[in-house]
Write an enzyme that holds these catalytic residues in place. Structure first.
Site, PDB file in Angstrom:
ATOM      1  N   LYS A 265       0.407   4.528   6.703  1.00 47.51           N
ATOM      2  CA  LYS A 265      -0.007   5.221   5.585  1.00 47.51           C
ATOM      3  C   LYS A 265       0.546   6.594   5.587  1.00 47.51           C
ATOM      4  CE  LYS A 265      -2.887   1.814   4.937  1.00 47.51           C
ATOM      5  NZ  LYS A 265      -2.720   0.661   3.776  1.00 47.51           N
TER       6      LYS A 265
ATOM      7  N   SER B 298       0.751  -1.122   0.024  1.00 49.93           N
ATOM      8  CA  SER B 298      -0.073   0.095  -0.124  1.00 49.93           C
ATOM      9  C   SER B 298       0.685   1.253   0.121  1.00 49.93           C
ATOM     10  CB  SER B 298      -1.000   0.095   1.198  1.00 49.93           C
ATOM     11  OG  SER B 298      -0.260   0.143   2.341  1.00 49.93           O
TER      12      SER B 298
END
Length: 544
Positions: free
Chosen positions: A250, A154
């Site tokens: 993230k 990701s």
């Protein structure tokens, strides 16, 4: 304040148990038996009598480390009274206050002679060294910095699958442990029972019954827009303890008060295109139609990237790529086998719709994806057309009605721990009917750099401040091919260490990152040098 009160209650309970089960032993050692009830001082006496460093008593009530040290001190006390051996050791650790009570209230306890004590200590030197190493590593892990691995793509291009990071827990304010009795180095579970089992049945690495409230100490920095942040997955239903939920990493694209929006897969923050940092690449997914099969090993060698799926068609092959930069997409499009290359962008107005293949993968039908529902669930948004969404800020007074409730219901009930009810169209918070709510903490929008292959805040919602762990400092190890990607047809060929990524800073935003290899060298020199000089000094002292 609640943290301190709860912590004090636990300390008093343990101190009372300690006194009730050891007062006679303290009297035998020549001390007032009431001292066995005094926190810290009772353990200091044990360390003094067993000839161990007295400063270790400071560690006795620290979260996570404290239970380990208490077990060590209990072992010291039991050995002082001749209770040695494996069985006695297990009973002392597993049933400490019960076993110590049997010694305390049994026949008259006898203290070991100095000769017996010295003989036994020689046999246990190795075990003591191992215990100290575990305790030292636990202190570093729990209170300073925590290692964190990257198992998914990701954050590709910025953080690679197989990167291992050290996370700074103090930058944004140290979050005090909320489950103080836990096995060191483990996050939530001891082991995974497998896909067929219920994750909630996996053995926990912590004692859930012993809990402390949320408390964060002041930090020396604050989360900035575009920082890479490690946090606990907010909607982890397996672990109720916030600090034991699965860790995610993230990029924070939205801080409290920001308005974020995706337009055709491009991110806008406060109505302006996102800022692309030096170590970040815009990445997108593509469908590639070819006249013949692609040479996958050659493709990987050239671009360091593999397709996630390959399907044969009547006229050739169809490949699905995720995380391609504009430059790599341009080069793949120029390959002689490529007939057509189309960026994958979902249609505007379609919320949480995916495509499901039939058995032979020759046709695809639309279906509602309940596993990756877009947040909030009542909006016709998807990962490419998302928002505008305002990130809640502490002190915001938000309107509550049928339309806004899906946006704030998880915040009110789960993150801010209120009783939320919706009765016949009327909204109640803690039993009081209301049409508004005041946000109690800050929230953040965490999105992966590999936008088309990231389970992020577009799906699980905004991340509360209490879930923030810290920010990555540097990559201490990077191994290509270490983690298998279940979503991809192809895997990296073999495993190899990426030496060029070792000990490089991860959160600078710079294309050419600083290497901190010299820090690693200093730590190793200090560690082994200290050990060498400590042994040398000890040897000289014995000779004297």
């Amino acid at each position: 304040m609640n943290y301190i009160i709860t912590y004090t209650v636990y300390v008093l309970i343990i101190s009372v148990l300690m006194g009730l089960t050891t007062w006679k032993l303290f009297k035998k050692m020549g001390y007032n038996p009431l001292l066995s009830f005094v926190p810290f001082y009772n353990y200091l006496i044990i360390l003094k009598e067993t000839k161990h460093p007295k400063w270790w008593a400071i560690l006795s009530y620290l979260p996570i480390v404290g239970p380990i040290m208490m077990s060590v001190f209990h072992l010291f006390l039991m050995k002082k009274f001749g209770k040695r051996g494996a069985l006695n050791g297990v009973l002392t650790v597993v049933l400490p206050f019960i076993f110590m009570a049997t010694v305390n209230y049994g026949k008259e306890p006898e203290i070991e002679t100095e000769e017996e004590e010295e003989e036994s200590k020689k046999k246990e030197t190795f075990l003591g060294s191992v215990t100290f190493a575990v305790v030292f590593a636990t202190i570093i892990h729990a209170f300073i910095t925590q290692p964190f691995g990257i198992p998914t793509g990701s954050m590709e291009r910025t953080l690679l699958v197989g990167d291992f990071l050290f996370v700074n827990k103090w930058a944004y304010g140290y979050r005090m442990p909320m489950r103080p009795v836990a096995l060191p180095f483990l996050q939530g579970t001891i082991f995974d029972t497998g896909q067929k089992g219920n994750p909630k049945d996996d053995p926990k690495s912590y004692v859930d019954a012993v809990k402390l409230p949320y408390l964060r100490l002041p930090g020396y920095d604050e989360i900035k827009r575009y920082d890479i942040v490690v946090f606990n997955y907010p909607q982890d239903s397996v672990h109720t303890a916030i600090d034991r939920k699965d860790p995610y990493v993230k990029r924070c694209v939205g801080i409290p008060g920001d308005v974020i929006e995706f337009r055709a897969g491009r991110l806008f923050v406060n109505n302006a295109p996102e800022k692309i940092l030096g170590d970040e690449y815009q990445q997108h997914g593509y469908l590639v139609t070819t006249s013949s099969q692609l040479n996958i090993p050659q493709l990987y060698k050239a671009f360091g990237f593999l397709p996630v799926q390959e399907n044969q068609t009547n006229t050739g092959f169809l490949y699905t790529f995720q995380g391609l930069t504009d430059q790599i997409a341009k080069e793949i499009k120029a390959l002689p086998e490529v007939v057509e290359m189309k960026e994958m962008i979902e249609e505007k107005g379609e919320g949480a719709i995916r495509y499901k293949a039939n058995a032979d993968k020759t046709a695809y039908t639309k279906n509602i994806d309940t596993t990756q529902s877009i947040y909030p669930i009542n909006k016709p948004w998807n990962q490419d057309w998302y928002g505008p969404l305002r990130i809640p800020k502490k002190g915001d007074v938000v309107k509550l009605d049928k339309e806004t409730l899906p946006t704030y219901q998880w915040i009110i009930s789960e993150y801010e721990h209120n009783k939320l009810e919706n009765k016949n169209g009327k909204i109640y918070v803690n039993g009081q009917e209301t049409n508004q709510y005041t946000i109690k903490q800050n929230y953040y929008m965490m999105i992966g750099d590999n936008r088309d292959a990231s389970l992020d805040a577009r799906f699980f919602g905004v991340v509360p401040e209490e879930n923030i762990v810290g920010r990555p400092m540097f990559t201490w190890m990077s191994v290509e091919g270490l983690f298998a990607d279940a979503s991809s047809t192809y895997q990296a060929p073999g495993k190899k260490i990426r030496w060029d990524r070792m000990f490089k800073a991860t959160n600078t935003g710079e294309a050419n990152k600083t290497s901190y290899w010299w820090v690693a060298v200093i730590i190793l020199v200090l560690f082994f040098g200290w050990d060498y000089f400590a042994k040398l000094f000890g040897k000289k002292k014995e000779e004297e």
